[in-house]
Every structure is written in structure tokens, then in C-alpha cells.
Design an enzyme around this catalytic site. Structure first.
Site, PDB file in Angstrom:
ATOM      1  N   ASN A  22       0.948  -1.184   0.042  1.00 58.10           N
ATOM      2  CA  ASN A  22       0.030   0.018   0.110  1.00 58.10           C
ATOM      3  C   ASN A  22       0.888   1.109  -0.036  1.00 58.10           C
ATOM      4  O   ASN A  22       1.882   1.160   0.511  1.00 58.10           O
ATOM      5  CB  ASN A  22      -1.019  -0.078   1.323  1.00 58.10           C
ATOM      6  CG  ASN A  22      -1.993  -0.850   1.076  1.00 58.10           C
ATOM      7  OD1 ASN A  22      -2.345  -1.604   0.046  1.00 58.10           O
ATOM      8  ND2 ASN A  22      -2.832  -1.163   1.929  1.00 58.10           N
ATOM      9  N   VAL A  23       0.238   2.229  -0.755  1.00 59.75           N
ATOM     10  CA  VAL A  23       1.162   3.705  -0.839  1.00 59.75           C
ATOM     11  C   VAL A  23       1.387   4.086   0.545  1.00 59.75           C
ATOM     12  O   VAL A  23       2.521   4.510   0.543  1.00 59.75           O
ATOM     13  CB  VAL A  23       0.354   4.538  -1.534  1.00 59.75           C
ATOM     14  CG1 VAL A  23      -0.898   5.029  -0.813  1.00 59.75           C
ATOM     15  CG2 VAL A  23       1.154   5.639  -2.023  1.00 59.75           C
ATOM     16  N   LYS A  24       0.649   4.075   1.846  1.00 56.79           N
ATOM     17  CA  LYS A  24       0.884   4.492   2.933  1.00 56.79           C
ATOM     18  C   LYS A  24       2.327   3.957   3.629  1.00 56.79           C
ATOM     19  O   LYS A  24       3.143   4.424   4.320  1.00 56.79           O
ATOM     20  CB  LYS A  24      -0.101   4.359   3.763  1.00 56.79           C
ATOM     21  CG  LYS A  24      -0.519   3.013   4.307  1.00 56.79           C
ATOM     22  CD  LYS A  24      -1.742   2.834   5.193  1.00 56.79           C
ATOM     23  CE  LYS A  24      -2.058   1.445   5.483  1.00 56.79           C
ATOM     24  NZ  LYS A  24      -3.294   1.314   6.371  1.00 56.79           N
ATOM     25  N   GLY A  25       2.494   2.636   3.105  1.00 50.15           N
ATOM     26  CA  GLY A  25       3.806   2.018   3.428  1.00 50.15           C
ATOM     27  C   GLY A  25       4.079   1.810   5.324  1.00 50.15           C
ATOM     28  O   GLY A  25       2.937   1.415   5.763  1.00 50.15           O
TER      29      GLY A  25
END
Length: 248
Positions: free
Chosen positions: A128-131
């Protein structure tokens, strides 16, 4: 002595005192006898003297213990074998540039938790982009196309998705480890991919989870195992380096 060329002892209260702390559960109801059994077990493990510093009943007939004591064993760091990182750690910009230069298209990643595993925290932290821990996940990388299948995906579904998406890499997270479920699932997965894909078209098989031994990749039939503490940047760097070296 200390350092890679010497030996080290466990540290508890003072340097080199050999003190360790370990925890375990015994199938005994909480009692003085159960505590005595915990001390006996610790003694057979080389902890002498051993003392129970914590005991708590967990359900009917089981007790969790924390034992503290001294061991005489030494550790030789120079003889420790680990899976060293054998690829450069790249920035997101450099990962994108490497993929663009080597593949001339986006690198396709399919990720999932397989079997009955419903713990998506690990796979989501990588994809996910949030990492995680201030690092963006693989969705953040412009030259990577990520397909996250989520949890409780069957091996057959994963193989089919990899074929449909023309995946370059398959990332699998396994947190559930009772009765070595993570090992059985990964062996089944690698066998299914070997059967479904010719060698030249088989995607990279990458596995991660807190209970894996990173040295077991060959035994399990996968290309790479990442353990606890792995960051999205490490995975992205590995993919860019490895995909680029095996494909044009």
C-alpha cells in the site's frame, strides 16, 4: 572477548554475566508444582540457577512463564551464517529509473496472503502507498503496477491472477504459523507455479513473514524470503535488481 573474531556472552545485569530471560507455556494449571516444572525445564535447557519471575494462567490447564537465569554458553559471531543483502539499496527514484531502463514497461507485482491467513498488515505495509515507518509502499513507485489480492487467497487463485496480470513478481505474506502452516502453504505455492509456468515465464516468488528463516528460500522453492523488519524500499530494490538481471 567481543566482535566478529571472538566470543560474546549474554548480558543481563552486568557485562558478561550470562543472564538470559525466556518465556514458554506448559500444559499445567497454575500452581507451585507448575512453577517447579518450569524451573526444571529451564534447568534442562542449561539455565542454572533459574527462577520464575512471572507466571500467569492462560485458560484452564495452561500456564505462561517467564524464567530468568544464567547460562554458560558462548556465542561466536564470526561463525554465524545469515542471509546477507546481495543487492544495492536504491531510492524510489533509482528503482523507477532501473525498471524503466531494464524493462521498458512497468514491473507487475501481485501480492496476497494465502491459505487461511487473514493477517494483511504485513503485505499491506509493503504494497500500500502508505507503507510503514516513514517509507512509501510499492504502490508509490511509478514504474511498478501493484495488484493486491488481500487475504485468504487460494494457491489456485494466486496462480490464475499471476497469469492474467502477467506478473513479474508474486509477493506472499504468511503470519499464521501454527503447525508450520506457513511452510506447507509456501511449498504448495511454489509447486503450483512450477507446474503452471515454464521456467522462462515464471514470476519471481517472494515470501515474507516473522517466522521464516531467510536461509530456507531454496528449500521452500522460492526466490527470496524477507523476515521481520523488512521495508518496502528493500523489496522494491530487490525486485528492480533481480528482474533487471534475469529479463530484458
Amino acid at each position: 572477548m567481543s566482535g566478529d573474531g571472538g566470543v560474546v556472552r549474554p548480558y543481563g545485569d552486568t557485562t558478561g554475566d550470562g543472564m538470559v530471560q525466556l518465556s514458554f507455556t506448559l500444559p499445567l494449571p497454575a500452581s507451585k508444582r507448575a512453577e517447579g516444572a518450569a524451573v526444571q525445564l529451564a534447568g534442562k535447557m542449561g539455565v542454572d540457577p533459574a527462577m520464575v519471575v512471572h507466571a500467569r494462567p492462560i485458560g484452564a490447564g495452561h500456564t505462561f512463564f517467564v524464567v530468568y537465569g544464567r547460562v554458560a554458553h558462548l556465542v561466536e559471531p564470526g561463525k554465524v551464517v545469515v542471509a546477507e543483502r546481495d543487492f544495492p539499496l536504491l531510492s524510489p527514484k533509482d528503482v523507477n529509473a532501473a525498471v524503466r531502463a531494464r524493462l521498458r514497461r512497468k514491473l507487475v507485482v501481485v501480492g496476497a496472503c494465502i491459505g487461511t491467513d487473514a493477517h494483511t498488515v504485513g503485505i499491506d505495509a509493503i504494497l500500500n502507498v502508505k507503507g510503514i515507518a516513514g517509507e512509501k509502499g510499492l504502490e508509490y513507485y511509478r514504474e511498478l503496477r501493484v495488484v493486491n489480492l488481500g487475504a485468504q487467497v487460494t494457491v489456485a487463485e494466486l496462480v490464475e491472477a499471476a497469469a492474467v496480470e502477467r506478473a513479474d513478481a508474486v509477493l506472499v505474506s504468511q503470519v499464521v504459523t501454527q503447525r508450520d502452516a506457513h511452510l506447507h502453504n509456501v511449498r504448495a505455492m511454489s509447486a503450483a507455479f512450477r507446474e503452471a509456468f515454464p521456467v522462462a515465464r515464471r514470476p519471481l516468488l517472494v515470501v515474507g513473514g516473522p517466522r521464516f528463516d531467510e536461509l530456507m528460500a531454496g528449500e521452500l522453492g522460492v526466490d527470496r524470503i524477507f523476515g521481520r523488519g523488512t521495508t518496502p524500499r528493500e523489496v522494491a530494490s530487490y525486485l528492480a535488481h533481480t528482474i533487471g538481471s534475469r529479463r530484458t
